[in-house]
Scaffold this active site. Structure first.
Site, short mmCIF file in Angstrom:
data_model
loop_
_atom_site.label_atom_id
_atom_site.label_comp_id
_atom_site.label_asym_id
_atom_site.label_seq_id
_atom_site.Cartn_x
_atom_site.Cartn_y
_atom_site.Cartn_z
N CYS A 49 -27.61 4.21 -52.46
CA CYS A 49 -28.68 3.21 -52.66
C CYS A 49 -28.27 1.82 -52.22
O CYS A 49 -28.96 1.17 -51.43
CB CYS A 49 -29.17 3.23 -54.11
SG CYS A 49 -27.98 2.71 -55.36
N HIS A 98 -29.03 1.43 -59.89
CA HIS A 98 -29.83 1.84 -58.73
C HIS A 98 -30.57 0.65 -58.16
O HIS A 98 -31.06 -0.20 -58.90
CB HIS A 98 -30.81 2.95 -59.12
CG HIS A 98 -31.48 3.55 -57.93
ND1 HIS A 98 -30.80 4.23 -56.94
CD2 HIS A 98 -32.77 3.54 -57.52
CE1 HIS A 98 -31.64 4.63 -56.01
NE2 HIS A 98 -32.85 4.21 -56.32
N HIS A 110 -35.89 3.62 -50.75
CA HIS A 110 -34.54 3.72 -51.29
C HIS A 110 -33.87 5.02 -50.87
O HIS A 110 -34.49 5.92 -50.32
CB HIS A 110 -34.57 3.58 -52.81
CG HIS A 110 -35.24 4.72 -53.53
ND1 HIS A 110 -34.84 5.15 -54.77
CD2 HIS A 110 -36.29 5.52 -53.20
CE1 HIS A 110 -35.61 6.16 -55.17
NE2 HIS A 110 -36.50 6.39 -54.23
#
Length: 134
Positions: A49, A98, A110
């Site tokens: 990520c 994240h 993402h």
């Protein structure tokens, strides 16, 4: 059905880019849709990520930290989803583990997790903490 409904629904949030740099970073990340998630990878063929977000901003000539936790402190925090603009970083979960790029209309671009690829997803599928404008 749910994904089609979320694509059609009008969700609060801007579809305007936060800045030229943010637009360039978002465009770079879009070019990697379908690339595999690999933990610790930062491109150009696979990403985790924060590897995706740091790589994308690097393509726009902007250096940001490598980890999602450090990226949480890399710019100005935005606490209201309705104030997010395309290319803003979006931080998820209480431990900030994240991050993705705001894509407009309640969507994030993402690299989600092992076994997945870089893709769009509804922000409502995760626990939003705040955005970061670079």
């Amino acid at each position: 059905r749910a994904s089609r409904a979320s694509e059609r629904s009008v969700i609060s949030g801007s579809t305007k880019a936060a800045s030229g740099r943010a637009a360039a970073a978002f465009s770079a990340a879009q070019s990697k849709i379908g690339s595999p998630y690999v933990y610790g990878a930062s491109g150009p063929s696979s990403f985790d990520c924060s590897g995706l977000t740091s790589w994308a901003y690097a393509q726009a000539g902007v250096s940001i930290p490598r980890t999602s936790e450090a990226q949480a402190d890399a710019g100005t925090r935005i606490y209201s989803e309705s104030d997010l603009q395309v290319g803003d970083l979006v931080i998820f979960y209480g431990d900030f583990h994240h991050v993705g790029l705001y894509a407009g209309n309640g969507q994030v671009l993402h690299a989600p997790h092992t076994g997945a690829v870089v893709r769009y997803e509804a922000m409502s599928d995760m626990t939003f903490e705040f955005g970061v404008r670079i």
